[in-house]
Design an enzyme around this catalytic site. Structure first.
Site, PDB file in Angstrom:
ATOM      1  N   LYS A 188      58.587 -11.281  41.596  1.00 39.28           N
ATOM      2  CA  LYS A 188      58.454  -9.897  41.116  1.00 39.28           C
ATOM      3  C   LYS A 188      58.317  -8.953  42.304  1.00 39.28           C
ATOM      4  O   LYS A 188      57.281  -8.931  42.966  1.00 39.28           O
ATOM      5  CB  LYS A 188      57.237  -9.734  40.202  1.00 39.28           C
ATOM      6  N   GLY A 241      49.805  -8.043  48.921  1.00 44.85           N
ATOM      7  CA  GLY A 241      49.591  -6.670  48.482  1.00 44.85           C
ATOM      8  C   GLY A 241      48.200  -6.216  48.860  1.00 44.85           C
ATOM      9  O   GLY A 241      47.596  -6.738  49.812  1.00 44.85           O
ATOM     10  N   GLU A 244      42.598  -4.686  46.501  1.00 39.71           N
ATOM     11  CA  GLU A 244      42.161  -4.415  45.133  1.00 39.71           C
ATOM     12  C   GLU A 244      42.979  -5.247  44.138  1.00 39.71           C
ATOM     13  O   GLU A 244      42.412  -5.924  43.265  1.00 39.71           O
ATOM     14  CB  GLU A 244      42.345  -2.905  44.865  1.00 39.71           C
ATOM     15  N   THR A 245      44.306  -5.204  44.275  1.00 38.38           N
ATOM     16  CA  THR A 245      45.134  -5.983  43.348  1.00 38.38           C
ATOM     17  C   THR A 245      44.916  -7.481  43.590  1.00 38.38           C
ATOM     18  O   THR A 245      44.910  -8.263  42.643  1.00 38.38           O
ATOM     19  CB  THR A 245      46.630  -5.626  43.509  1.00 38.38           C
ATOM     20  N   GLU A 263      47.760 -12.625  50.592  1.00 38.40           N
ATOM     21  CA  GLU A 263      47.979 -11.969  51.884  1.00 38.40           C
ATOM     22  C   GLU A 263      47.668 -10.499  51.657  1.00 38.40           C
ATOM     23  O   GLU A 263      48.412  -9.806  50.978  1.00 38.40           O
ATOM     24  CB  GLU A 263      49.431 -12.138  52.335  1.00 38.40           C
ATOM     25  N   CYS A 297      50.396  -4.381  57.056  1.00 37.42           N
ATOM     26  CA  CYS A 297      49.073  -5.008  57.037  1.00 37.42           C
ATOM     27  C   CYS A 297      48.668  -5.380  58.458  1.00 37.42           C
ATOM     28  O   CYS A 297      47.502  -5.405  58.791  1.00 37.42           O
ATOM     29  CB  CYS A 297      49.102  -6.236  56.153  1.00 37.42           C
ATOM     30  N   GLU A 398      41.876   0.704  55.498  1.00 32.90           N
ATOM     31  CA  GLU A 398      43.302   0.511  55.778  1.00 32.90           C
ATOM     32  C   GLU A 398      44.045   1.743  55.262  1.00 32.90           C
ATOM     33  O   GLU A 398      44.144   1.952  54.052  1.00 32.90           O
ATOM     34  CB  GLU A 398      43.826  -0.740  55.060  1.00 32.90           C
TER      35      GLU A 398
HETATM   36  P1  NAD Z   1      49.910  -3.481  45.602  1.00 30.34           P
HETATM   37  O1  NAD Z   1      48.723  -4.361  45.550  1.00 30.34           O
HETATM   38  O2  NAD Z   1      49.814  -2.149  44.972  1.00 30.34           O
HETATM   39  O3  NAD Z   1      51.167  -4.195  44.907  1.00 30.34           O
HETATM   40  C1  NAD Z   1      51.643  -5.451  45.330  1.00 30.34           C
HETATM   41  C2  NAD Z   1      52.413  -6.079  44.178  1.00 30.34           C
HETATM   42  O4  NAD Z   1      51.508  -6.355  43.118  1.00 30.34           O
HETATM   43  C3  NAD Z   1      53.508  -5.204  43.591  1.00 30.34           C
HETATM   44  O5  NAD Z   1      54.626  -6.002  43.264  1.00 30.34           O
HETATM   45  C4  NAD Z   1      52.851  -4.656  42.342  1.00 30.34           C
HETATM   46  O6  NAD Z   1      53.778  -4.289  41.345  1.00 30.34           O
HETATM   47  C5  NAD Z   1      52.010  -5.847  41.919  1.00 30.34           C
HETATM   48  N1  NAD Z   1      50.881  -5.491  41.052  1.00 30.34           N
HETATM   49  C6  NAD Z   1      50.181  -4.329  41.020  1.00 30.34           C
HETATM   50  N2  NAD Z   1      49.213  -4.392  40.082  1.00 30.34           N
HETATM   51  C7  NAD Z   1      49.293  -5.617  39.521  1.00 30.34           C
HETATM   52  C8  NAD Z   1      48.568  -6.292  38.495  1.00 30.34           C
HETATM   53  N3  NAD Z   1      47.552  -5.703  37.861  1.00 30.34           N
HETATM   54  N4  NAD Z   1      48.915  -7.552  38.181  1.00 30.34           N
HETATM   55  C9  NAD Z   1      49.914  -8.171  38.837  1.00 30.34           C
HETATM   56  N5  NAD Z   1      50.657  -7.585  39.787  1.00 30.34           N
HETATM   57  C10 NAD Z   1      50.349  -6.330  40.132  1.00 30.34           C
HETATM   58  O7  NAD Z   1      50.310  -3.425  47.142  1.00 30.34           O
HETATM   59  P2  NAD Z   1      51.438  -2.524  47.802  1.00 30.34           P
HETATM   60  O8  NAD Z   1      50.946  -1.110  47.766  1.00 30.34           O
HETATM   61  O9  NAD Z   1      52.775  -2.851  47.261  1.00 30.34           O
HETATM   62  O10 NAD Z   1      51.433  -3.064  49.317  1.00 30.34           O
HETATM   63  C11 NAD Z   1      50.574  -2.568  50.265  1.00 30.34           C
HETATM   64  C12 NAD Z   1      49.429  -3.521  50.508  1.00 30.34           C
HETATM   65  O11 NAD Z   1      49.938  -4.812  50.809  1.00 30.34           O
HETATM   66  C13 NAD Z   1      48.575  -3.145  51.708  1.00 30.34           C
HETATM   67  O12 NAD Z   1      47.215  -3.284  51.402  1.00 30.34           O
HETATM   68  C14 NAD Z   1      48.993  -4.159  52.769  1.00 30.34           C
HETATM   69  O13 NAD Z   1      48.034  -4.406  53.750  1.00 30.34           O
HETATM   70  C15 NAD Z   1      49.273  -5.352  51.950  1.00 30.34           C
HETATM   71  N6  NAD Z   1      50.153  -6.262  52.681  1.00 30.34           N
HETATM   72  C16 NAD Z   1      49.651  -7.437  53.169  1.00 30.34           C
HETATM   73  C17 NAD Z   1      50.468  -8.300  53.898  1.00 30.34           C
HETATM   74  C18 NAD Z   1      49.953  -9.584  54.467  1.00 30.34           C
HETATM   75  O14 NAD Z   1      50.749 -10.460  54.737  1.00 30.34           O
HETATM   76  N7  NAD Z   1      48.655  -9.745  54.644  1.00 30.34           N
HETATM   77  C19 NAD Z   1      51.795  -7.945  54.131  1.00 30.34           C
HETATM   78  C20 NAD Z   1      52.267  -6.737  53.615  1.00 30.34           C
HETATM   79  C21 NAD Z   1      51.435  -5.910  52.880  1.00 30.34           C
END
Ligand code: NAD
Length: 495
Positions: A188, A241, A244-245, A263, A297, A398
């Site tokens: 997804k 992501g 929080e999520t 991650e 990230c 962040e």
């Molecule tokens: P996000 O948490 O908003 O979304 C990530 C994914 O989760 C998306 O596909 C979203 O549609 C899905 N999602 C959202 N709510 C959900 C729910 N309730 N249930 C299931 N899925 C859900 O994150 P984002 O804004 O897309 O990405 C930014 C974040 O990702 C930043 O905090 C960044 O640090 C982190 N990130 C971490 C890494 C790593 O490898 N550590 C790499 C890239 C990004």
């Protein structure tokens, strides 16, 4: 068929419409809804993408279950599975320009970064292709007349929920080992950047990945993501992501005791000692802070500089940041693109206000580009805050945008306290020519990844690890395979 408008203007008639890829077929969304995918440089629509719902998520899992049970996939010679991954790698190489272009257009990143992402995708596929026929158990010496051995089996259906900042790269680093191990996959992508995941589905179809082995379903996290993460037939969840999520995903996974890899975020220190190659450090500090408009990230968003060089070094950083060429990602000379969405732009600008209110000194940038041809896009000039103290929010949260917080340090003990003072522990950079300092500091940092005299750095073959609130488990590197397999111990009486 509805259209959920996200864009400010009507979609041109020839806008490409994307559906989900489920069970080897392109499937209209059960909701009948599409959303407009916007170019962050203009906020004009570039595509319409299916906004699937609960039924689509369920259908994707059903397709993946059926494919996992199909002997064509289960019984496939692992070398052949490896060849299939190589073919996928080759397909990405063949579509290199298109993949790079799509990533650049969808996220807003400079095209050379889009090319870097596309290269990381095929290298990841090729890395895991080589692993497909090397996943093996062991024999264990046990007392008595018996043979004891372990098998490493695929877990079943693996779920991959990807973020918007490196949409395909971060999805494939989980999808590739999952496939190499013989799992079937549901991916997804993030709602606002789905194009390269859908392109990948097209390439899977092209090279003949059996139907249902790779499913890509688009739609909101709150419905599609949630249904997938709570599904009883999903056997593992790889989530990249926000923190929080990530917490919510863990709770969803608890329902069926589904294993998770998380991650999450970072607030990474890039540490500069006075004896470092300062020209090289300067370049890397800028790259670490403003690559992908800071939406990483692993961004080096905290600059920790020794007091003896602090003022001069930070001044140079600010001068260089102020000169960075902003523009659409697809423009060849662009050094930094827009942030991904209006929401992200607002969030970044509000952090600039917070930093100023907290008493940090804004040396450069931090403004919305409000004039000229960039005004319609989500452009925020690269910000440098000096005189930041570790308790400020700009030093702790962040921000996920082009905002660098410069902090000074005098002695190593203080430096370590500050570096480790945040909730995250993903990556860190250390700049010094002194081996003892480099290794001592690396050992004391609470970070899953440390780069010495280069930052940031990662390869498909090196673990990408978040400590503390930056994650759980890890991706990349040979050990990541453990997550996509489960162990079975077999004991045979020889009496
Ligand atoms: P996000 O948490 O908003 O979304 C990530 C994914 O989760 C998306 O596909 C979203 O549609 C899905 N999602 C959202 N709510 C959900 C729910 N309730 N249930 C299931 N899925 C859900 O994150 P984002 O804004 O897309 O990405 C930014 C974040 O990702 C930043 O905090 C960044 O640090 C982190 N990130 C971490 C890494 C790593 O490898 N550590 C790499 C890239 C990004």
């Amino acid at each position: 068929m509805g259209l959920n408008p996200r864009g400010p203007s009507p979609a041109p008639m020839d806008l490409k419409r994307h559906t989900s890829f489920i069970g080897g077929k392109w499937v209209e969304p059960s909701t009948g809804e599409f959303v407009r995918d916007l170019d962050p440089a203009t906020n004009q629509p570039i595509a319409e993408v299916a906004s699937g719902g609960v039924e689509d998520a369920k259908a994707a899992v059903e397709a993946a279950v059926a494919a996992f049970e199909n002997p064509d996939w289960r019984g496939m010679d692992p070398s052949k599975r490896g060849r299939l991954l190589n073919q996928l790698g080759q397909a990405v190489r063949d579509a290199f320009d298109e993949v790079a272009r799509l990533e650049s257009l969808d996220v807003g990143k400079p095209i050379r970064e889009g090319k870097g992402d596309a290269a990381f995708v095929y290298k990841t596929l090729e890395y895991w292709a080589g692993m497909a026929d090397k996943i093996q158990g062991e024999t264990i010496p046990v007392p008595g007349a018996r043979l004891n051995y372990t098998l490493r089996e695929p877990v079943g259906v693996t779920l991959h929920i990807a973020p918007w900042n490196y949409p395909l790269t971060l999805a494939i680093r989980g999808v590739a080992p999952a496939l190499a191990a013989g799992n079937t996959v549901v991916l997804k992508p993030a709602t606002i950047t789905p194009l390269t995941a859908l392109k990948f589905a097209e390439l899977c179809e092209k090279v003949g990945v059996p139907p249902g082995v790779v499913n890509v379903v688009t739609g909101p996290g709150s419905t599609v993501g949630k249904t997938l993460a709570e599904h009883v037939d999903v056997d593992s969840i790889t989530f990249t992501g926000s923190l929080e999520t990530g917490r919510q995903i863990m709770q969803m996974a608890a329902k069926h005791v589904t294993p998770v890899t998380l991650e999450l975020g970072g607030k990474n220190p890039n540490i500069v000692f006075p004896d470092a190659d300062l020209d090289k450090a300067l370049k890397s500090v800028l790259f670490g802070a403003y690559q992908n408009a800071g939406q990483m990230c692993w961004a080096g968003s905290r600059l920790l500089v020794h007091e003896s060089i602090h003022a001069d070094f930070v001044k140079k950083v600010a001068e260089r940041a102020a000169k960075m060429r902003l523009g659409p990602g697809l423009k060849e000379d662009t050094q930094m693109g827009p942030v991904v969405s209006k929401e992200q732009e607002q969030s970044v600008l509000s952090y600039v206000e917070v930093g100023t209110r907290e008493g940090a000194k804004l040396l450069a940038g931090g403004k919305k580009v409000a004039d000229g041809e960039l005004a319609a896009g989500n452009f925020v000039s690269p910000a440098v805050f000096d005189e930041v103290t570790p308790d400020m929010r700009v030093a702790r949260d962040e921000i996920f945008g082009p905002v660098l917080a410069a902090i000074t340090f005098r002695i190593v003990d203080d430096l370590i306290d500050v570096a480790n003072s945040v909730e995250f522990g993903l990556a860190a950079g250390v700049w010094t020519k002194d081996l003892k300092t480099a290794h001592t500091v690396a050992a004391r940092l609470e970070s899953g990844m440390v780069s010495i005299n280069e930052f940031p750095l990662t390869f498909p073959q090196t673990p990408f690890v978040g400590w503390k609130h930056s994650g759980l488990g890890h991706e990349q590197g040979m050990d990541a395979m453990r997550f996509y397999t489960r162990i079975k111990d077999v004991s045979v009486s020889l009496e």
